[in-house]
Design a protein around this motif. Sequence first.
Motif, mmCIF file in Angstrom:
data_model
loop_
_atom_site.group_PDB
_atom_site.id
_atom_site.type_symbol
_atom_site.label_atom_id
_atom_site.label_comp_id
_atom_site.label_asym_id
_atom_site.label_seq_id
_atom_site.Cartn_x
_atom_site.Cartn_y
_atom_site.Cartn_z
ATOM 1 N N MET A 253 27.665 -19.648 14.926
ATOM 2 C CA MET A 253 27.541 -18.189 15.012
ATOM 3 C C MET A 253 26.516 -17.682 14.001
ATOM 4 O O MET A 253 25.708 -16.797 14.297
ATOM 5 N N ASN A 254 26.538 -18.251 12.830
ATOM 6 C CA ASN A 254 25.597 -17.838 11.795
ATOM 7 C C ASN A 254 24.163 -18.171 12.211
ATOM 8 O O ASN A 254 23.224 -17.400 11.932
ATOM 9 N N ARG A 255 23.980 -19.299 12.899
ATOM 10 C CA ARG A 255 22.653 -19.684 13.377
ATOM 11 C C ARG A 255 22.131 -18.668 14.400
ATOM 12 O O ARG A 255 20.955 -18.287 14.373
ATOM 13 N N GLU A 256 22.999 -18.231 15.314
ATOM 14 C CA GLU A 256 22.597 -17.249 16.321
ATOM 15 C C GLU A 256 22.233 -15.907 15.669
ATOM 16 O O GLU A 256 21.255 -15.265 16.058
ATOM 17 N N ILE A 257 23.009 -15.505 14.685
ATOM 18 C CA ILE A 257 22.744 -14.232 14.005
ATOM 19 C C ILE A 257 21.407 -14.295 13.266
ATOM 20 O O ILE A 257 20.631 -13.326 13.264
ATOM 21 N N ASN A 258 21.121 -15.413 12.646
ATOM 22 C CA ASN A 258 19.832 -15.563 11.953
ATOM 23 C C ASN A 258 18.675 -15.447 12.934
ATOM 24 O O ASN A 258 17.631 -14.843 12.627
ATOM 25 N N THR A 259 18.850 -16.029 14.132
ATOM 26 C CA THR A 259 17.795 -15.945 15.154
ATOM 27 C C THR A 259 17.598 -14.505 15.617
ATOM 28 O O THR A 259 16.461 -14.042 15.777
ATOM 29 N N ILE A 260 18.693 -13.793 15.823
ATOM 30 C CA ILE A 260 18.597 -12.383 16.220
ATOM 31 C C ILE A 260 17.863 -11.585 15.154
ATOM 32 O O ILE A 260 16.983 -10.764 15.447
ATOM 33 N N GLY A 261 18.209 -11.833 13.898
ATOM 34 C CA GLY A 261 17.567 -11.110 12.808
ATOM 35 C C GLY A 261 16.083 -11.392 12.716
ATOM 36 O O GLY A 261 15.291 -10.494 12.386
ATOM 37 N N SER A 262 15.660 -12.625 12.992
ATOM 38 C CA SER A 262 14.238 -12.969 12.910
ATOM 39 C C SER A 262 13.443 -12.426 14.096
ATOM 40 O O SER A 262 12.251 -12.149 13.983
ATOM 41 N N LYS A 263 14.101 -12.254 15.257
ATOM 42 C CA LYS A 263 13.404 -11.769 16.450
ATOM 43 C C LYS A 263 13.337 -10.249 16.523
ATOM 44 O O LYS A 263 12.330 -9.681 16.961
ATOM 45 N N ALA A 264 14.422 -9.604 16.145
ATOM 46 C CA ALA A 264 14.548 -8.154 16.372
ATOM 47 C C ALA A 264 13.807 -7.357 15.297
ATOM 48 O O ALA A 264 14.083 -7.501 14.112
ATOM 49 N N SER A 265 12.871 -6.516 15.722
ATOM 50 C CA SER A 265 12.162 -5.633 14.788
ATOM 51 C C SER A 265 12.619 -4.195 15.038
ATOM 52 O O SER A 265 11.871 -3.351 15.523
ATOM 53 N N HIS A 266 13.888 -3.976 14.740
ATOM 54 C CA HIS A 266 14.494 -2.665 14.980
ATOM 55 C C HIS A 266 15.454 -2.393 13.831
ATOM 56 O O HIS A 266 16.323 -3.217 13.520
ATOM 57 N N LEU A 267 15.298 -1.246 13.200
ATOM 58 C CA LEU A 267 16.070 -0.948 11.994
ATOM 59 C C LEU A 267 17.572 -1.010 12.234
ATOM 60 O O LEU A 267 18.312 -1.621 11.455
ATOM 61 N N GLU A 268 18.047 -0.373 13.316
ATOM 62 C CA GLU A 268 19.482 -0.341 13.571
ATOM 63 C C GLU A 268 20.030 -1.751 13.869
ATOM 64 O O GLU A 268 21.128 -2.099 13.438
ATOM 65 N N ILE A 269 19.258 -2.541 14.589
ATOM 66 C CA ILE A 269 19.693 -3.908 14.872
ATOM 67 C C ILE A 269 19.717 -4.726 13.586
ATOM 68 O O ILE A 269 20.647 -5.513 13.341
ATOM 69 N N THR A 270 18.711 -4.535 12.736
ATOM 70 C CA THR A 270 18.681 -5.242 11.461
ATOM 71 C C THR A 270 19.901 -4.901 10.609
ATOM 72 O O THR A 270 20.502 -5.769 9.971
ATOM 73 N N ASN A 271 20.288 -3.626 10.629
ATOM 74 C CA ASN A 271 21.484 -3.208 9.872
ATOM 75 C C ASN A 271 22.735 -3.898 10.405
ATOM 76 O O ASN A 271 23.603 -4.323 9.630
ATOM 77 N N ARG A 272 22.820 -4.010 11.754
ATOM 78 C CA ARG A 272 23.997 -4.672 12.341
ATOM 79 C C ARG A 272 23.990 -6.171 12.015
ATOM 80 O O ARG A 272 25.048 -6.772 11.818
ATOM 81 N N VAL A 273 22.823 -6.766 11.951
ATOM 82 C CA VAL A 273 22.714 -8.182 11.598
ATOM 83 C C VAL A 273 23.248 -8.415 10.186
ATOM 84 O O VAL A 273 23.955 -9.392 9.916
ATOM 85 N N VAL A 274 22.914 -7.508 9.267
ATOM 86 C CA VAL A 274 23.416 -7.607 7.895
ATOM 87 C C VAL A 274 24.940 -7.532 7.881
ATOM 88 O O VAL A 274 25.619 -8.318 7.186
ATOM 89 N N GLU A 275 25.501 -6.622 8.662
ATOM 90 C CA GLU A 275 26.967 -6.497 8.739
ATOM 91 C C GLU A 275 27.599 -7.754 9.336
ATOM 92 O O GLU A 275 28.655 -8.218 8.900
ATOM 93 N N LEU A 276 26.940 -8.294 10.360
ATOM 94 C CA LEU A 276 27.447 -9.517 10.979
ATOM 95 C C LEU A 276 27.462 -10.679 9.997
ATOM 96 O O LEU A 276 28.445 -11.436 9.923
ATOM 97 N N LYS A 277 26.389 -10.838 9.246
ATOM 98 C CA LYS A 277 26.319 -11.935 8.276
ATOM 99 C C LYS A 277 27.375 -11.763 7.190
ATOM 100 O O LYS A 277 27.981 -12.749 6.742
ATOM 101 N N THR A 278 27.621 -10.531 6.766
ATOM 102 C CA THR A 278 28.648 -10.270 5.759
ATOM 103 C C THR A 278 30.031 -10.625 6.300
ATOM 104 O O THR A 278 30.849 -11.248 5.603
#
Length: 291
Positions: A253-278
């Motif tokens: 799951m952590n690997r998938e989240i890292n991939t989403i974070g590296s692909k997505a260039s959107h502020l709101e998505i980036t914020n959700r990625v941070v919450e997911l990793k936490t």
Amino acid sequence: MVKSMTGFGRAGKQSENFKVTVELKAVNHRYLEVLFRMPRVFAYLESKLKKSVAEQIKRGRIECAITIEGNKATKEKLVVNWDLADEYIRFMRQATERYQMTEPLNIQELLLDPRFLEIVEGNEPDSELENLLLGATTAASKRLDEMRAVEGNELALHLKHHLDMISKYLQEIQAFVPEMETTYRERLESRLLGYVGEDFDKALVLSEIAILLEKSDINEELERMGSHVKQFSHILLLEEPIGRKLDFLIQEMNREINTIGSKASHLEITNRVVELKTTLEKMREQIQNVE
């Protein structure tokens, strides 16, 4: 079923002659490890005692402290070093003749000297005590397992809550995907217009934009994350040790989240990625205590 790897179990067994108390303390460990603190004469029982513990506990480091009250656990016997005693007597007789000593040989000196005479425990423990010890260990293991199950229920509630939060964040990310794709496309078109003006092959440019958008597509990762969440929920219901399975799944799951974070260039998505990793980090810490 979720079970914690920490806990405590205590049980006692008693007969006319003996009272046995067994205390088990469990902490996290990669495998099952059982350590005993008990009279040395019962060392031969370790394999049976470990088997008794293993019937209830599958993973963790178990410290087993055994206390025995009552009569002697083993029969005592007298051990005499006859060879040394013979040498001593022979020397004393020779010394008496050589130096014409008149004092008689003092046998009491031999009895007081542990080099000649010693009282030790026998090698055969009392069978009654063996049965009490095995029974108390089995009972203590069951109580430890019950406590680990109670703590495991609490862990399961926390993990389910985190899963709900992950599902919520994934839904929010999914809702932002169309906006991200539109913004990305407009940004690319604007940059191209800025570089080459109106005089360009629109079909070729649109093809290049499609390729770039495909590289930034996160729908596949979102689908796999949804599948991992369902699998995680299913594993929580299994009637077997699940800690290692959950730990592996958290890594995926952590690997998938890292991939989403590296692909997505959107502020709101980036914020959700941070919450997911936490959230995943909190789950990973809690899973370290799951059997």
